[in-house]
Structure formats: C-alpha cells, structure tokens
Design a protein around this motif. Structure first.
Motif, PDB file in Angstrom:
ATOM      1  N   PRO A   2       0.937  -1.179   0.067  1.00 37.73           N
ATOM      2  CA  PRO A   2       0.040  -0.006   0.093  1.00 37.73           C
ATOM      3  C   PRO A   2       0.740   1.287   0.233  1.00 37.73           C
ATOM      4  O   PRO A   2       1.928   1.149   0.280  1.00 37.73           O
ATOM      5  CB  PRO A   2      -0.913  -0.212   1.302  1.00 37.73           C
ATOM      6  N   ALA A   3      -0.007   2.404  -0.424  1.00 39.58           N
ATOM      7  CA  ALA A   3       0.999   3.833  -0.249  1.00 39.58           C
ATOM      8  C   ALA A   3       1.553   3.866   1.002  1.00 39.58           C
ATOM      9  O   ALA A   3       1.178   3.379   2.029  1.00 39.58           O
ATOM     10  CB  ALA A   3      -0.022   4.803  -0.659  1.00 39.58           C
ATOM     11  N   SER A   4       2.844   4.573   0.977  1.00 46.99           N
ATOM     12  CA  SER A   4       3.549   4.561   2.106  1.00 46.99           C
ATOM     13  C   SER A   4       2.645   5.567   3.341  1.00 46.99           C
ATOM     14  O   SER A   4       1.591   6.237   2.758  1.00 46.99           O
ATOM     15  CB  SER A   4       4.783   5.639   1.985  1.00 46.99           C
ATOM     16  N   ALA A   5       2.829   5.480   4.415  1.00 46.94           N
ATOM     17  CA  ALA A   5       2.129   6.073   5.632  1.00 46.94           C
ATOM     18  C   ALA A   5       1.804   7.720   5.228  1.00 46.94           C
ATOM     19  O   ALA A   5       2.825   8.126   4.537  1.00 46.94           O
ATOM     20  CB  ALA A   5       2.679   5.926   6.984  1.00 46.94           C
ATOM     21  N   PHE A   6       0.944   8.314   6.054  1.00 49.24           N
ATOM     22  CA  PHE A   6       1.008   9.525   5.766  1.00 49.24           C
ATOM     23  C   PHE A   6       2.257  10.251   6.206  1.00 49.24           C
ATOM     24  O   PHE A   6       2.930  10.103   7.222  1.00 49.24           O
ATOM     25  CB  PHE A   6      -0.305   9.835   6.769  1.00 49.24           C
ATOM     26  N   VAL A   7       2.717  11.361   5.319  1.00 45.66           N
ATOM     27  CA  VAL A   7       3.849  12.095   5.750  1.00 45.66           C
ATOM     28  C   VAL A   7       3.374  13.477   5.702  1.00 45.66           C
ATOM     29  O   VAL A   7       3.111  14.083   4.593  1.00 45.66           O
ATOM     30  CB  VAL A   7       4.953  11.816   4.507  1.00 45.66           C
ATOM     31  N   PHE A   8       3.674  14.124   6.871  1.00 40.48           N
ATOM     32  CA  PHE A   8       3.526  15.579   7.267  1.00 40.48           C
ATOM     33  C   PHE A   8       4.313  16.403   6.201  1.00 40.48           C
ATOM     34  O   PHE A   8       5.556  16.241   6.436  1.00 40.48           O
ATOM     35  CB  PHE A   8       3.529  15.869   8.662  1.00 40.48           C
ATOM     36  N   ALA A   9       3.845  17.429   5.720  1.00 43.67           N
ATOM     37  CA  ALA A   9       4.728  18.495   4.919  1.00 43.67           C
ATOM     38  C   ALA A   9       5.258  19.324   5.561  1.00 43.67           C
ATOM     39  O   ALA A   9       4.624  20.183   6.316  1.00 43.67           O
ATOM     40  CB  ALA A   9       3.832  18.847   3.924  1.00 43.67           C
ATOM     41  N   LYS A  10       6.770  19.456   5.741  1.00 44.97           N
ATOM     42  CA  LYS A  10       7.429  20.352   6.145  1.00 44.97           C
ATOM     43  C   LYS A  10       8.189  21.029   5.227  1.00 44.97           C
ATOM     44  O   LYS A  10       9.166  20.331   4.661  1.00 44.97           O
ATOM     45  CB  LYS A  10       8.401  19.681   7.466  1.00 44.97           C
ATOM     46  N   GLY A  11       7.951  22.275   5.028  1.00 40.08           N
ATOM     47  CA  GLY A  11       8.468  22.649   3.593  1.00 40.08           C
ATOM     48  C   GLY A  11       8.595  24.411   3.724  1.00 40.08           C
ATOM     49  O   GLY A  11       8.433  24.954   4.905  1.00 40.08           O
ATOM     50  N   ALA A  12       8.964  24.785   2.503  1.00 40.28           N
ATOM     51  CA  ALA A  12       9.365  26.254   2.205  1.00 40.28           C
ATOM     52  C   ALA A  12       9.068  26.570   0.850  1.00 40.28           C
ATOM     53  O   ALA A  12       9.249  25.941   0.051  1.00 40.28           O
ATOM     54  CB  ALA A  12      10.653  26.382   2.613  1.00 40.28           C
ATOM     55  N   ASP A  13       8.756  27.944   0.593  1.00 37.33           N
ATOM     56  CA  ASP A  13       8.450  28.492  -0.445  1.00 37.33           C
ATOM     57  C   ASP A  13       9.760  29.139  -0.798  1.00 37.33           C
ATOM     58  O   ASP A  13      10.186  30.075   0.139  1.00 37.33           O
ATOM     59  CB  ASP A  13       7.192  29.499  -0.673  1.00 37.33           C
ATOM     60  N   ILE A  14      10.399  28.632  -1.824  1.00 34.78           N
ATOM     61  CA  ILE A  14      11.588  29.102  -2.148  1.00 34.78           C
ATOM     62  C   ILE A  14      11.931  29.777  -3.692  1.00 34.78           C
ATOM     63  O   ILE A  14      12.754  29.396  -4.363  1.00 34.78           O
ATOM     64  CB  ILE A  14      12.807  28.000  -1.846  1.00 34.78           C
ATOM     65  N   SER A  15      10.598  30.386  -3.945  1.00 34.78           N
ATOM     66  CA  SER A  15      10.771  30.876  -5.470  1.00 34.78           C
ATOM     67  C   SER A  15      11.654  32.055  -5.688  1.00 34.78           C
ATOM     68  O   SER A  15      12.078  32.073  -7.013  1.00 34.78           O
ATOM     69  CB  SER A  15       9.219  31.436  -5.608  1.00 34.78           C
ATOM     70  N   TRP A  16      12.302  32.595  -4.593  1.00 36.00           N
ATOM     71  CA  TRP A  16      13.377  33.608  -4.898  1.00 36.00           C
ATOM     72  C   TRP A  16      14.773  32.780  -5.287  1.00 36.00           C
ATOM     73  O   TRP A  16      15.633  33.737  -5.653  1.00 36.00           O
ATOM     74  CB  TRP A  16      13.377  34.658  -3.712  1.00 36.00           C
ATOM     75  N   LEU A  17      14.983  31.895  -5.034  1.00 36.97           N
ATOM     76  CA  LEU A  17      16.185  30.945  -5.105  1.00 36.97           C
ATOM     77  C   LEU A  17      17.004  31.286  -6.337  1.00 36.97           C
ATOM     78  O   LEU A  17      18.074  31.666  -6.212  1.00 36.97           O
ATOM     79  CB  LEU A  17      16.045  29.589  -4.722  1.00 36.97           C
ATOM     80  N   THR A  18      16.648  31.052  -7.446  1.00 35.98           N
ATOM     81  CA  THR A  18      17.057  31.113  -8.517  1.00 35.98           C
ATOM     82  C   THR A  18      17.508  32.753  -8.978  1.00 35.98           C
ATOM     83  O   THR A  18      18.732  32.777  -9.369  1.00 35.98           O
ATOM     84  CB  THR A  18      16.421  30.772  -9.875  1.00 35.98           C
ATOM     85  N   GLU A  19      16.778  33.583  -8.561  1.00 36.09           N
ATOM     86  CA  GLU A  19      17.142  34.925  -8.676  1.00 36.09           C
ATOM     87  C   GLU A  19      18.265  35.375  -7.620  1.00 36.09           C
ATOM     88  O   GLU A  19      19.051  36.121  -8.047  1.00 36.09           O
ATOM     89  CB  GLU A  19      15.627  35.733  -8.522  1.00 36.09           C
ATOM     90  N   MET A  20      18.078  34.857  -6.582  1.00 31.93           N
ATOM     91  CA  MET A  20      19.174  35.178  -5.636  1.00 31.93           C
ATOM     92  C   MET A  20      20.281  34.502  -5.871  1.00 31.93           C
ATOM     93  O   MET A  20      21.564  35.236  -5.916  1.00 31.93           O
ATOM     94  CB  MET A  20      18.913  34.604  -4.149  1.00 31.93           C
ATOM     95  N   GLU A  21      20.458  33.275  -6.367  1.00 33.52           N
ATOM     96  CA  GLU A  21      21.613  32.828  -6.933  1.00 33.52           C
ATOM     97  C   GLU A  21      22.301  33.477  -8.128  1.00 33.52           C
ATOM     98  O   GLU A  21      23.601  33.627  -8.273  1.00 33.52           O
ATOM     99  CB  GLU A  21      21.400  31.363  -7.431  1.00 33.52           C
ATOM    100  N   ALA A  22      21.429  34.034  -9.219  1.00 31.29           N
ATOM    101  CA  ALA A  22      21.992  34.723 -10.120  1.00 31.29           C
ATOM    102  C   ALA A  22      22.354  36.066  -9.774  1.00 31.29           C
ATOM    103  O   ALA A  22      23.272  36.625 -10.561  1.00 31.29           O
ATOM    104  CB  ALA A  22      20.984  34.812 -11.087  1.00 31.29           C
ATOM    105  N   SER A  23      22.287  36.588  -8.619  1.00 33.93           N
ATOM    106  CA  SER A  23      22.633  37.836  -8.204  1.00 33.93           C
ATOM    107  C   SER A  23      24.074  37.517  -7.166  1.00 33.93           C
ATOM    108  O   SER A  23      24.782  38.518  -6.675  1.00 33.93           O
ATOM    109  CB  SER A  23      21.631  38.416  -7.107  1.00 33.93           C
TER     110      SER A  23
END
Length: 352
Positions: free
Chosen positions: A40-61
């Motif tokens: 069966p599908a794996s047990a429920f996994v709680f999402a611990k996350g982050a919005d990192i949408s700025w990342l590529t722009e920051m790296e380019a800078s």
C-alpha cells in the motif's frame, strides 16, 4: 527375476518416474506462489516545507548559502538537512524579468525532485504578486470576457503542468490562486462583488489540474488563518456557487507578542474548516522576523503541533515562506537565515 522381465520392469519404472516428475512439475508450475501484492501507499507524511521561489534569482545575483557549521552548500540541500521535505513554487504568467515564469519554475522543480522533495505549485494568475490587496490580471488577459478568462486559466494551468509532467515531475499539491481573500482576476473575479464568477475561475483551475494530474490535491488559499469569519464567508460562497477544492490553504504571520493567541485561533479555524467542509487544511505560508529566532522557533513548533493534532491526518503540513531570504533581500525581513546566509535556529522546528 528373469533378466528380460527385470529390464522391462526397470524400463517401465523409469518411465513412470519420468511421468510422475512431469506431473509434479506441471502441478508445481500451476501452484507457483502468487506474487506479493503491491504494498500500500506509504504512511501519511506531514509536509514540512518552504516556498523558495526567490532562489534562482538570488543565486543569479551571487547570493551564497551556508549550513549551520558554515560550509557553503546548495540552499535546497541545506533545507533538506534541516528536516524540510517539501518545496513550494509560485508561477507568474508573463513576469517582466522572467523569474517565476514557466521555465524558471521547471528549473527549480527539477532540482527539488532530484533531492527527493515533494512539490507544491502556486498559480498566482498574474504577471506579478497576487495577494489580498492586489489581484491584477495578466496583461495579455486584460480585455478578456469571463468565459475567455476561464479558458485562459485552463490553458495556462495545463501548459505549466504538462511542462512539469514532461520532466517527470508530479506535484503533490497545486494552488489555484494566491491569498484569494476577495477572489482573483479583478474586477471580474472579485468575490465581494461577484462570488459566482470567482467560483467559475476556481472551477476552471480545478478542472485543469485534474486533467493533467488527477491525484494532485487542489488548494484554495487565503491569508489570515486566524480569521474564521472570513474563511466561512469565502468558502460558503464558493460551495454555494459550485466550486470544488481538496485543501484549504492558510497564511499565518504573527508577531513575537501575539503568536500564542493567533496559533490558537488558527487551530480553531482549521478544526472548523475540517468539520464544516469535510476538507483537509494546510498552513502554506508562515514567517516571522529573522532576528526573533527563539520566538519564531516556538511559534513554528506550536503551529506544527497544532496542525498535526487535527483528526484523521487532515492537517497536511506547514510551509515557511522564503526562509532563504536574508540581508534584507528585496526588503524582506521575515526569512529564517541570518545575515551570514546561515539558517537560524528557528528552522530547527522542522527537524522533528
């Protein structure tokens, strides 16, 4: 026994043995063990996350990131080491500088997948920021009718998701609209003046997501997760006008002085949403001033615990908004990295 009869008996015996062996082999083949069923599908996994949408722009800078012991590393790798398992990425339709367009989103999603991170896609349906105070239409959609806006929503949504699918990426969650407290695609989709049209826009987004990824969960997202009155008004309006969703997303940005109260109010609201709409909930944005790391850690530990406490695993997760932003990047000070580019202790809340 005479020799001829012995030979005949020996030949017959040998033949019988061959026949019996053949029968046993056939029987064994017919009775071969049935393969174990797919687990069966794996047990429920709680999402611990982050919005990192700025990342590529920051790296380019030229911005660099360092782990807690001071070693320079990929920011996503650092966040994973801190216990995060999910990445959220915003999508803009035709942004002036290109960041957060389809190509940029795919590039970040490919990286996230390679690190084993789950992915949430956040459609703003705008060329720039969409939030409670602004829900501007993309320039290319400015003169479209309501029915044409519905088509545009579906075309844009399926276009981005199919591009992700072509890279072998399947998001776990997809937001249709960002902090849509008063709807989206103003003025046509402003909920306070035309809830019915807003519901049509949500329905268009929902259909588009399910057409590409039937198993992805569709999120409708509001800010102020503590404001139960607003949530009831908005989701009653959507429900009464035929809109569908899978998850109610919330933002929560308290101060060190009031996080205890707001967390309790947010829990009450989450419990009400689960009960009232039989829906799952998720805190998709949180943040606090980077230099209040002790208070922020306590806040995060508490809201994670409260979200996990919902019955039936209806609380799906908690995500920090742009924790990697530091040194006043774009004027934002609610990240969770210090001015050296090192995670603050606030992110330790995600380790458990």
């Amino acid at each position: 026994m005479p020799v001829d009869r012995f030979k005949t008996w020996k030949t017959l015996s040998f033949s019988l043995v061959l026949i019996m062996c053949g029968l046993m082999a056939c029987h064994k083949k017919e009775m071969a063990p049935v393969p174990e069923p797919t687990p069966p599908a794996s047990a429920f996994v709680f999402a611990k996350g982050a919005d990192i949408s700025w990342l590529t722009e920051m790296e380019a800078s030229g911005v660099k990131f360092y782990n807690p012991v001071g070693n320079q590393k990929d920011c996503m790798a650092i966040l994973k080491e801190m216990g995060l398992n999910t990445v959220r990425l915003r999508v803009w339709v035709d942004p002036q500088a290109g960041w957060n367009n389809k190509a940029d989103v795919i590039a970040k999603a490919v990286r996230a997948k390679s690190m084993g991170m789950r992915i949430m896609i956040d459609f703003h349906y705008s060329d720039t920021w969409a939030d409670p105070g602004k829900q501007g239409k993309p320039a290319a959609w400015a003169n479209l009718s309501v029915s044409d806006l519905q088509v545009a929503i579906e075309t844009h949504t399926t276009g981005v998701l199919n591009a992700l699918k072509a890279q072998g990426i399947e998001p776990a969650w997809v937001q249709v609209g960002n902090e849509t407290n008063d709807g989206m695609l103003w003025p046509e989709g402003r909920a306070s003046t035309n809830m019915k049209t807003f519901a049509k826009f949500i329905a268009s987004g929902y259909r588009a997501v399910k057409a590409v990824f039937p198993n992805a969960k569709v999120i409708v997202h509001l800010s102020d997760g503590f404001n139960n009155t607003m949530y009831r008004w908005l989701f009653d309006g959507l429900k009464n006008n035929g809109a569908t969703w899978d998850v109610i997303g919330m933002s929560l940005y308290p101060q060190p002085s009031n996080w205890t109260m707001l967390n309790m109010q947010c829990l009450d609201n989450m419990e009400d949403m689960v009960s009232r709409y039989q829906t799952e909930v998720m805190v998709v944005e949180v943040g606090m001033s980077w230099d209040q790391e002790a208070s922020c850690r306590s806040f995060l530990e508490d809201i994670i615990s409260k979200t996990k406490s919902l019955p039936g695993n209806k609380g799906l997760g908690v995500l920090y908004w742009e924790p990697e932003a530091y040194a006043n990047w774009n004027g934002y000070t609610l990240g969770a990295f210090d001015n050296r580019g090192v995670p603050t202790t606030a992110l330790n809340a995600f380790r458990n």
